[in-house]
Scaffold this motif. Sequence first.
Motif, PDB file in Angstrom:
ATOM      1  N   UNK A  92      16.072 -40.574 -51.540  1.00 49.08           N
ATOM      2  CA  UNK A  92      16.026 -39.931 -52.857  1.00 49.08           C
ATOM      3  C   UNK A  92      17.300 -40.203 -53.642  1.00 49.08           C
ATOM      4  N   UNK A  93      18.422 -40.425 -52.924  1.00 52.06           N
ATOM      5  CA  UNK A  93      19.691 -40.717 -53.579  1.00 52.06           C
ATOM      6  C   UNK A  93      20.028 -42.207 -53.498  1.00 52.06           C
ATOM      7  N   UNK A  94      19.008 -43.016 -53.179  1.00 50.86           N
ATOM      8  CA  UNK A  94      19.200 -44.469 -53.068  1.00 50.86           C
ATOM      9  C   UNK A  94      20.157 -44.890 -51.960  1.00 50.86           C
ATOM     10  N   UNK A  95      20.250 -44.079 -50.926  1.00 49.29           N
ATOM     11  CA  UNK A  95      21.058 -44.470 -49.772  1.00 49.29           C
ATOM     12  C   UNK A  95      20.155 -45.062 -48.694  1.00 49.29           C
ATOM     13  N   UNK A  96      20.655 -46.109 -48.050  1.00 46.05           N
ATOM     14  CA  UNK A  96      19.969 -46.676 -46.899  1.00 46.05           C
ATOM     15  C   UNK A  96      20.556 -46.042 -45.640  1.00 46.05           C
ATOM     16  N   UNK A  97      19.702 -45.714 -44.694  1.00 46.85           N
ATOM     17  CA  UNK A  97      20.180 -45.149 -43.429  1.00 46.85           C
ATOM     18  C   UNK A  97      19.977 -46.171 -42.323  1.00 46.85           C
ATOM     19  N   UNK A  98      21.046 -46.474 -41.578  1.00 43.94           N
ATOM     20  CA  UNK A  98      20.848 -47.289 -40.387  1.00 43.94           C
ATOM     21  C   UNK A  98      21.287 -46.462 -39.207  1.00 43.94           C
ATOM     22  N   UNK A  99      20.552 -46.567 -38.116  1.00 40.29           N
ATOM     23  CA  UNK A  99      20.887 -45.671 -37.031  1.00 40.29           C
ATOM     24  C   UNK A  99      20.999 -46.355 -35.691  1.00 40.29           C
ATOM     25  N   UNK A 100      21.629 -45.617 -34.812  1.00 33.09           N
ATOM     26  CA  UNK A 100      21.809 -46.083 -33.461  1.00 33.09           C
ATOM     27  C   UNK A 100      21.744 -44.886 -32.550  1.00 33.09           C
ATOM     28  N   UNK A 101      21.563 -45.161 -31.274  1.00 29.25           N
ATOM     29  CA  UNK A 101      21.350 -44.092 -30.309  1.00 29.25           C
ATOM     30  C   UNK A 101      22.482 -44.151 -29.290  1.00 29.25           C
ATOM     31  N   UNK A 102      23.158 -43.030 -29.094  1.00 26.87           N
ATOM     32  CA  UNK A 102      24.315 -43.054 -28.189  1.00 26.87           C
ATOM     33  C   UNK A 102      23.920 -42.833 -26.745  1.00 26.87           C
ATOM     34  N   UNK A 103      22.650 -42.434 -26.531  1.00 27.25           N
ATOM     35  CA  UNK A 103      22.191 -42.182 -25.170  1.00 27.25           C
ATOM     36  C   UNK A 103      23.099 -41.161 -24.473  1.00 27.25           C
ATOM     37  N   UNK A 104      23.634 -40.200 -25.227  1.00 28.99           N
ATOM     38  CA  UNK A 104      24.541 -39.171 -24.706  1.00 28.99           C
ATOM     39  C   UNK A 104      25.747 -39.792 -24.016  1.00 28.99           C
ATOM     40  N   UNK A 105      26.150 -40.965 -24.479  1.00 37.31           N
ATOM     41  CA  UNK A 105      27.197 -41.724 -23.808  1.00 37.31           C
ATOM     42  C   UNK A 105      28.314 -42.018 -24.812  1.00 37.31           C
ATOM     43  N   UNK A 106      29.519 -41.505 -24.520  1.00 33.62           N
ATOM     44  CA  UNK A 106      30.617 -41.599 -25.489  1.00 33.62           C
ATOM     45  C   UNK A 106      31.002 -43.045 -25.771  1.00 33.62           C
ATOM     46  N   UNK A 107      30.957 -43.907 -24.761  1.00 32.28           N
ATOM     47  CA  UNK A 107      31.327 -45.314 -24.943  1.00 32.28           C
ATOM     48  C   UNK A 107      30.345 -45.991 -25.908  1.00 32.28           C
ATOM     49  N   UNK A 108      29.053 -45.760 -25.677  1.00 34.22           N
ATOM     50  CA  UNK A 108      28.028 -46.378 -26.529  1.00 34.22           C
ATOM     51  C   UNK A 108      28.167 -45.862 -27.960  1.00 34.22           C
ATOM     52  N   UNK A 110      30.937 -44.867 -29.351  1.00 32.89           N
ATOM     53  CA  UNK A 110      32.124 -45.487 -29.947  1.00 32.89           C
ATOM     54  C   UNK A 110      31.812 -46.897 -30.436  1.00 32.89           C
ATOM     55  N   UNK A 111      31.051 -47.662 -29.647  1.00 36.10           N
ATOM     56  CA  UNK A 111      30.675 -49.019 -30.049  1.00 36.10           C
ATOM     57  C   UNK A 111      29.899 -49.004 -31.359  1.00 36.10           C
ATOM     58  N   UNK A 112      28.942 -48.087 -31.452  1.00 32.02           N
ATOM     59  CA  UNK A 112      28.124 -47.999 -32.662  1.00 32.02           C
ATOM     60  C   UNK A 112      28.965 -47.616 -33.866  1.00 32.02           C
ATOM     61  N   UNK A 113      29.830 -46.610 -33.688  1.00 33.06           N
ATOM     62  CA  UNK A 113      30.679 -46.162 -34.791  1.00 33.06           C
ATOM     63  C   UNK A 113      31.560 -47.304 -35.290  1.00 33.06           C
ATOM     64  N   UNK A 114      32.212 -47.993 -34.361  1.00 33.28           N
ATOM     65  CA  UNK A 114      33.093 -49.095 -34.747  1.00 33.28           C
ATOM     66  C   UNK A 114      32.307 -50.145 -35.519  1.00 33.28           C
TER      67      UNK A 114
END
Lengths: 342, 342
Positions: A92-108, A110-114
């Motif tokens: 509605x605000x013209x934003x695109x959302x891309x997502x990832x799944x951390x699998x409850x895993x802090x390392x994963x 962190x990789x996605x965030x970076x």
Amino acid sequence: MVKKPSLKDIAKKAEVSIATVSYVLTRGTDSGISPQVSEKIRKIARELNYRPNQIAQSLQSGKTYSIGLIVADISNPFFANIARIIEDEAKRYNYTVIFGSSDENAKKSADLLTFLVDRQVDGFIIAPAEHSEKQLKLLKKEKIPFVLIDRYFPNIESNFVIINNFDSTFNATKKLIDSGHKKIGMVGYDSKLNHMKERIRGYSEAMENAGSSRLEKNIKTVKFESISEEISLKIEELLLCEQPVTAILFATNTLAIHGMKSIDALKLSVPEDVSVIVFDASDAFDFYSCPLTYIQQPLLEIGTRAVNVLIEKIDNPSENFSKVHLQTKLVLKDSVSIKKPI
Amino acid sequence: MVKKPSLKDIAKKAEVSIATVSYVLTRGTDSGISPQVSEKIRKIARELNYRPNQIAQSLQSGKTYSIGLIVADISNPFFANIARIIEDEAKRYNYTVIFGSSDENAKKSADLLTFLVDRQVDGFIIAPAEHSEKQLKLLKKEKIPFVLIDRYFPNIESNFVIINNFDSTFNATKKLIDSGHKKIGMVGYDSKLNHMKERIRGYSEAMENAGSSRLEKNIKTVKFESISEEISLKIEELLLCEQPVTAILFATNTLAIHGMKSIDALKLSVPEDVSVIVFDASDAFDFYSCPLTYIQQPLLEIGTRAVNVLIEKIDNPSENFSKVHLQTKLVLKDSVSIKKPI
């Protein structure tokens, strides 16, 4: 991959300077370049399938109109549904959302965030995994706005949209106590995450405050990574002992799905043999023989508020945090039996 | 957002040239710069929380080690589970997966693709939405490798990993015919997508080839956007008419979930009143009163093969396409009754 066409390629073909090409392609009709030359440049750009460098463009506007969404487990319907709501609201605000799944895993996580920070999303909506505090601190340091959902860390000041977990399980447990149940078990995760601790605390306090008689607590926890292996044993401990519980409160719908299968395997019926309340609805229970009483989370409000808070913080960076607490609702169905006093 | 520290900021603080900073940070110990200066530069970079420009770096190596995954609907367990498998397999090769959901909408799919192409993912795995042919042609033109899953377009040469849809429904329908059913309905989507057309064609041919007697086909279709509104009527048309069907084949699990609720609402039992076969398993049926016979897709193989094909194409671009056809399995449970010849 082949080399992408550059401004230089267009400039060469159009026989103009790179600056001219840049002006025309970034400033449109305000470029001050003659319409004939402008049209020629645009035509060549189209022919070469030129795509302006999004990153360079966004450095000018300061925005990429994109949101990164990190959920704990995309195969969990709670997160899959929240993801859909967040996508729809962001659109509605013209934003695109891309997502990832951390699998409850802090390392994963962190990789996605970076990865997404390097691609300059404007901000994040995150259901943080255990031990991901460091990543959130880094986002704060880099002044990248984010909103936590579902969970938060009390020791990290941040925007969040959460529900009142303590009240939710306190009220659900009280419902069981008021229906005459005295032996009530709770099944939760073995987790340091605040939302889980609060859900267990709500149950505990309700049991401790139960009128004149302080009831005996019976809390079973399993690890997220090994639910299916651990849960049968926990259910058996609750139901196949000398003094079995007459009611079980499940702390999440995933725990309930696995737990209910174990109850089925013991050939026990709900609510005749054991009463049940579940945190969260799930499509999986649509076909269950007994409609289950459950704690309803305001999914639509969680998703839309998270998007609204995030966009507000992207547009108006500030050191003030938005802390949104939403209420759940106990939806009464048929899975809680009324115990007569003996 | 605040301005990110640049090479220039580090150079200024370290009192060296930008080139020196760049050499040290991109070439590590091979930079030819003295260890003292190198260490000083790295220390300042850490203090400023400098993050090298990923895009610029990737232009050198030609790879970003990232895969874009576009699914039709992330809240559908089929896609949510495939997403998990693809993430896990990609992780084995150090690839990050970011995904988006097209909601079966070509425009939304185009937005996601453009967004991810601009962020230079190395390739895509896509369950394409209807009318998304143009986007795929553009990817081909830009030489960005992609692998289609679940569906493909026969008129666009591409890599794909799909199952044999025709055989799957042909065999399932044959199972119903061999069990003595003559009036068999099929519920599918009103869609031009090849996989749906093939599933309906498999049913149709099985009905037409049914031994001596050509059976009458009864195909009902609903629109993806309005399943819940349309499906009750279609189920009633199949079951509340003068000559009701004795068996229904559902073309997807989402259709089955909605359809089974309609059957429940009519107070009809499976398999006593109507036999059922579903394309795809679903957790939702774990608690259904009758275990359902279903067509099992090789999810793990679809996900891992898609990742393997894509990485192969990223590393070795070629004009040859990998076309992987996988087989399904009809898993027999209790939802198909044996009809005695009258």
